[in-house]
Design a protein around this motif. Structure first.
Motif, PDB file in Angstrom:
ATOM      1  N   HIS A 116      77.119  56.706  37.049  1.00 20.32           N
ATOM      2  CA  HIS A 116      78.332  56.901  36.253  1.00 20.32           C
ATOM      3  C   HIS A 116      78.125  58.140  35.366  1.00 20.32           C
ATOM      4  N   PRO A 117      79.107  59.021  35.292  1.00 19.07           N
ATOM      5  CA  PRO A 117      78.935  60.266  34.524  1.00 19.07           C
ATOM      6  C   PRO A 117      78.524  60.055  33.072  1.00 19.07           C
ATOM      7  N   ASP A 118      79.073  59.012  32.434  1.00 19.59           N
ATOM      8  CA  ASP A 118      78.748  58.772  31.028  1.00 19.59           C
ATOM      9  C   ASP A 118      77.302  58.311  30.847  1.00 19.59           C
ATOM     10  N   VAL A 119      76.770  57.631  31.857  1.00 26.73           N
ATOM     11  CA  VAL A 119      75.370  57.191  31.798  1.00 26.73           C
ATOM     12  C   VAL A 119      74.441  58.346  32.162  1.00 26.73           C
ATOM     13  N   ALA A 120      74.756  59.031  33.256  1.00 27.86           N
ATOM     14  CA  ALA A 120      73.911  60.144  33.698  1.00 27.86           C
ATOM     15  C   ALA A 120      73.783  61.218  32.620  1.00 27.86           C
ATOM     16  N   ALA A 121      74.870  61.474  31.884  1.00 29.71           N
ATOM     17  CA  ALA A 121      74.851  62.502  30.842  1.00 29.71           C
ATOM     18  C   ALA A 121      73.893  62.158  29.709  1.00 29.71           C
ATOM     19  N   GLU A 122      73.620  60.845  29.519  1.00 29.05           N
ATOM     20  CA  GLU A 122      72.740  60.412  28.433  1.00 29.05           C
ATOM     21  C   GLU A 122      71.272  60.319  28.853  1.00 29.05           C
ATOM     22  N   GLU A 123      70.985  60.546  30.127  1.00 28.83           N
ATOM     23  CA  GLU A 123      69.604  60.550  30.637  1.00 28.83           C
ATOM     24  C   GLU A 123      68.790  59.375  30.085  1.00 28.83           C
ATOM     25  N   PRO A 124      69.144  58.144  30.444  1.00 30.98           N
ATOM     26  CA  PRO A 124      68.432  56.987  29.892  1.00 30.98           C
ATOM     27  C   PRO A 124      66.973  56.937  30.356  1.00 30.98           C
ATOM     28  N   TRP A 125      66.070  56.860  29.388  1.00 28.79           N
ATOM     29  CA  TRP A 125      64.632  56.748  29.656  1.00 28.79           C
ATOM     30  C   TRP A 125      64.205  55.294  29.467  1.00 28.79           C
ATOM     31  N   TYR A 126      63.278  54.873  30.316  1.00 30.93           N
ATOM     32  CA  TYR A 126      62.725  53.519  30.219  1.00 30.93           C
ATOM     33  C   TYR A 126      61.201  53.562  30.241  1.00 30.93           C
ATOM     34  N   GLY A 127      60.633  52.668  29.470  1.00 33.91           N
ATOM     35  CA  GLY A 127      59.208  52.388  29.561  1.00 33.91           C
ATOM     36  C   GLY A 127      59.058  50.887  29.634  1.00 33.91           C
ATOM     37  N   ILE A 128      58.575  50.380  30.761  1.00 38.12           N
ATOM     38  CA  ILE A 128      58.515  48.932  30.977  1.00 38.12           C
ATOM     39  C   ILE A 128      57.070  48.458  30.878  1.00 38.12           C
ATOM     40  N   GLU A 129      56.848  47.452  30.021  1.00 42.61           N
ATOM     41  CA  GLU A 129      55.517  46.883  29.810  1.00 42.61           C
ATOM     42  C   GLU A 129      55.403  45.605  30.647  1.00 42.61           C
ATOM     43  N   GLN A 130      54.775  45.719  31.798  1.00 38.93           N
ATOM     44  CA  GLN A 130      54.680  44.586  32.722  1.00 38.93           C
ATOM     45  C   GLN A 130      53.433  43.761  32.438  1.00 38.93           C
ATOM     46  N   GLU A 131      53.637  42.561  31.896  1.00 36.95           N
ATOM     47  CA  GLU A 131      52.529  41.628  31.707  1.00 36.95           C
ATOM     48  C   GLU A 131      52.400  40.731  32.931  1.00 36.95           C
ATOM     49  N   TYR A 132      51.171  40.306  33.214  1.00 37.05           N
ATOM     50  CA  TYR A 132      50.921  39.448  34.369  1.00 37.05           C
ATOM     51  C   TYR A 132      49.627  38.676  34.156  1.00 37.05           C
ATOM     52  N   THR A 133      49.440  37.627  34.934  1.00 36.88           N
ATOM     53  CA  THR A 133      48.264  36.775  34.813  1.00 36.88           C
ATOM     54  C   THR A 133      47.552  36.701  36.163  1.00 36.88           C
ATOM     55  N   LEU A 134      46.231  36.740  36.130  1.00 35.02           N
ATOM     56  CA  LEU A 134      45.414  36.647  37.335  1.00 35.02           C
ATOM     57  C   LEU A 134      44.883  35.222  37.458  1.00 35.02           C
ATOM     58  N   LEU A 135      45.178  34.579  38.598  1.00 36.60           N
ATOM     59  CA  LEU A 135      44.820  33.180  38.806  1.00 36.60           C
ATOM     60  C   LEU A 135      43.768  33.029  39.900  1.00 36.60           C
ATOM     61  N   GLN A 136      42.947  32.004  39.752  1.00 35.04           N
ATOM     62  CA  GLN A 136      41.982  31.666  40.790  1.00 35.04           C
ATOM     63  C   GLN A 136      42.740  31.130  42.005  1.00 35.04           C
ATOM     64  N   LYS A 137      42.322  31.561  43.167  1.00 36.07           N
ATOM     65  CA  LYS A 137      43.005  31.168  44.391  1.00 36.07           C
ATOM     66  C   LYS A 137      42.905  29.656  44.608  1.00 36.07           C
ATOM     67  N   ASP A 138      43.996  29.063  45.039  1.00 33.44           N
ATOM     68  CA  ASP A 138      44.100  27.645  45.443  1.00 33.44           C
ATOM     69  C   ASP A 138      44.197  26.658  44.283  1.00 33.44           C
ATOM     70  N   ILE A 139      43.784  27.029  43.067  1.00 30.54           N
ATOM     71  CA  ILE A 139      43.801  26.028  41.987  1.00 30.54           C
ATOM     72  C   ILE A 139      44.766  26.380  40.865  1.00 30.54           C
ATOM     73  N   ASN A 140      45.443  27.534  40.948  1.00 31.98           N
ATOM     74  CA  ASN A 140      46.494  27.876  39.974  1.00 31.98           C
ATOM     75  C   ASN A 140      45.988  27.826  38.540  1.00 31.98           C
ATOM     76  N   TRP A 141      44.811  28.400  38.308  1.00 34.88           N
ATOM     77  CA  TRP A 141      44.186  28.402  36.985  1.00 34.88           C
ATOM     78  C   TRP A 141      43.635  29.797  36.729  1.00 34.88           C
ATOM     79  N   PRO A 142      43.782  30.333  35.514  1.00 39.04           N
ATOM     80  CA  PRO A 142      43.381  31.723  35.270  1.00 39.04           C
ATOM     81  C   PRO A 142      41.921  32.005  35.607  1.00 39.04           C
ATOM     82  N   ILE A 143      41.662  33.211  36.101  1.00 38.31           N
ATOM     83  CA  ILE A 143      40.288  33.603  36.387  1.00 38.31           C
ATOM     84  C   ILE A 143      39.497  33.668  35.083  1.00 38.31           C
ATOM     85  N   GLY A 144      38.219  33.329  35.167  1.00 39.54           N
ATOM     86  CA  GLY A 144      37.360  33.352  33.982  1.00 39.54           C
ATOM     87  C   GLY A 144      37.443  32.101  33.130  1.00 39.54           C
TER      88      GLY A 144
END
Length: 356
Positions: A116-144
């Protein structure tokens, strides 16, 4: 095993002009990533050079068996950190044979908003902070974490070092370098408050590319955890109790916010967001109500709030932004499993196009 490693690491460009293109798309759940590979006659740098392709949508929950073809439209190209050489990863979106976007194609509507011209003219910048968890295979429990038990309380794990505090750094650093190789604008990583939980940041990225890059970064992470025999979780509250949840805080600015008088534009944008709080929350990730409870650095899901340097608010404005009179703000509401196409385009639509 050494022969297998040698074969995996073969540099095809020494022997042939042909390349391998891994076509990637989002499956029927809206979160599952799918991919398959094809051989192309030579190097490709632009998605317009790539052929469309099809897949069996009845096997991904996206089409009936009697009419199962879904068409992949290549949209963005990245270097392949796994096959390397001239081989590529291709981010695609999905259409019917007649050319209509299928219901799970969230990129299509996002691209309309960003064009959309009104959006493109404003050049929207994003910075996305992706959090995630690492799990032990087969037991659905965090590693460590001890099997069937818990580590010590939160406190020593955030940005930590040490074998008793930091779990999964080899996966995290592998992902960091693989994203840089691929051409993702990954800007950093850190260990999170809950042990075995990590974060990477993508940005600043303009418009639709923010969604493309975050999805490819997720794909690369999923592939690396596959190799490591660890399960990637984007659940917004993987462990109940006195443990932090996982979000995808979305930092946002426009040309007007970054310029003189930008702080006033930021406050106007936040006011618009306050009027559409419930609508945004409904699209900000499944299970987010388990995370947004008003504690563990979150605001209550039912109430909109904002503040300067306040990590317990829906929207946080940085001290530097307040001091400088321009900059960006952070929407802390999106869950770790949010669709970045939906969230980024929705923020742009509300702040730039929506009329209260």
């Amino acid at each position: 095993m050494s022969l297998l490693t040698d074969l995996i690491n073969l540099n095809l460009s020494d022997y042939t002009d042909k390349i391998i293109a891994e076509y990637i798309w989002i499956g029927g759940s809206g979160l599952d990533m799918r991919s398959k590979a094809r051989t192309l006659p030579g190097p490709v740098s632009d998605p317009s050079e790539l052929p469309k392709w099809n897949y069996d949508g009845s096997s991904t929950g996206q089409a009936p068996g009697a009419d199962s073809e879904v068409i992949l439209h290549p949209q963005a190209v990245y270097r392949d950190p796994f096959r390397r050489g001239n081989n590529i990863l291709v981010m695609c979106d999905c259409y019917t044979p007649a050319g209509d976007p299928i219901p799970t194609n969230k990129r299509f509507n996002a691209a309309k908003i960003f064009s959309h011209p009104d959006v493109a003219a404003e050049e929207p910048w994003y910075g996305i902070e992706q959090e995630y968890t690492l799990l032990q295979k087969d037991i659905n429990w965090p590693i460590g974490w001890p099997l069937g038990g818990f580590p010590g309380p939160q406190g020593p794990y955030y940005c930590s070092v040490g074998a008793n505090k930091s779990f999964g750094r080899d996966i995290v650093d592998s992902h960091y370098k693989a994203c840089l190789y691929a051409g993702i604008n990954i800007s950093g990583i850190n260990g999170e408050v809950m042990p075995a939980q990590w974060e990477f940041q993508v940005g600043p990225v303009v418009g639709i590319s923010a969604g493309d890059q975050l999805w490819i970064a997720r794909y690369i992470l999923e592939r690396i955890t596959e190799i490591a025999g660890v399960v990637l979780s984007l659940d917004p509250k993987p462990i109940q109790g006195d443990w932090n949840g996982a979000g995808a805080h979305t930092n946002y600015s426009t040309k007007s916010m970054r310029g003189d008088g930008g702080y006033e534009m930021i406050k106007k944008a936040i006011d618009k967001l306050s009027h559409r709080h419930e609508e945004h929350i409904s699209f900000y990730g499944e299970g987010n109500e388990r995370r947004l409870v008003g504690s563990h650095e979150t605001a209550d899901i039912k109430n909109f709030s904002w503040g300067v340097a306040n990590r317990g608010a829906s929207i946080r404005v940085g001290r530097e932004t307040e001091k400088n009179g321009n900059g960006y703000f952070e929407d802390r509401r999106p869950a770790s499993n949010m669709d970045p196409y939906i969230v980024t385009s929705m923020i742009a639509e509300t702040t730039l196009l929506w009329k209260p």
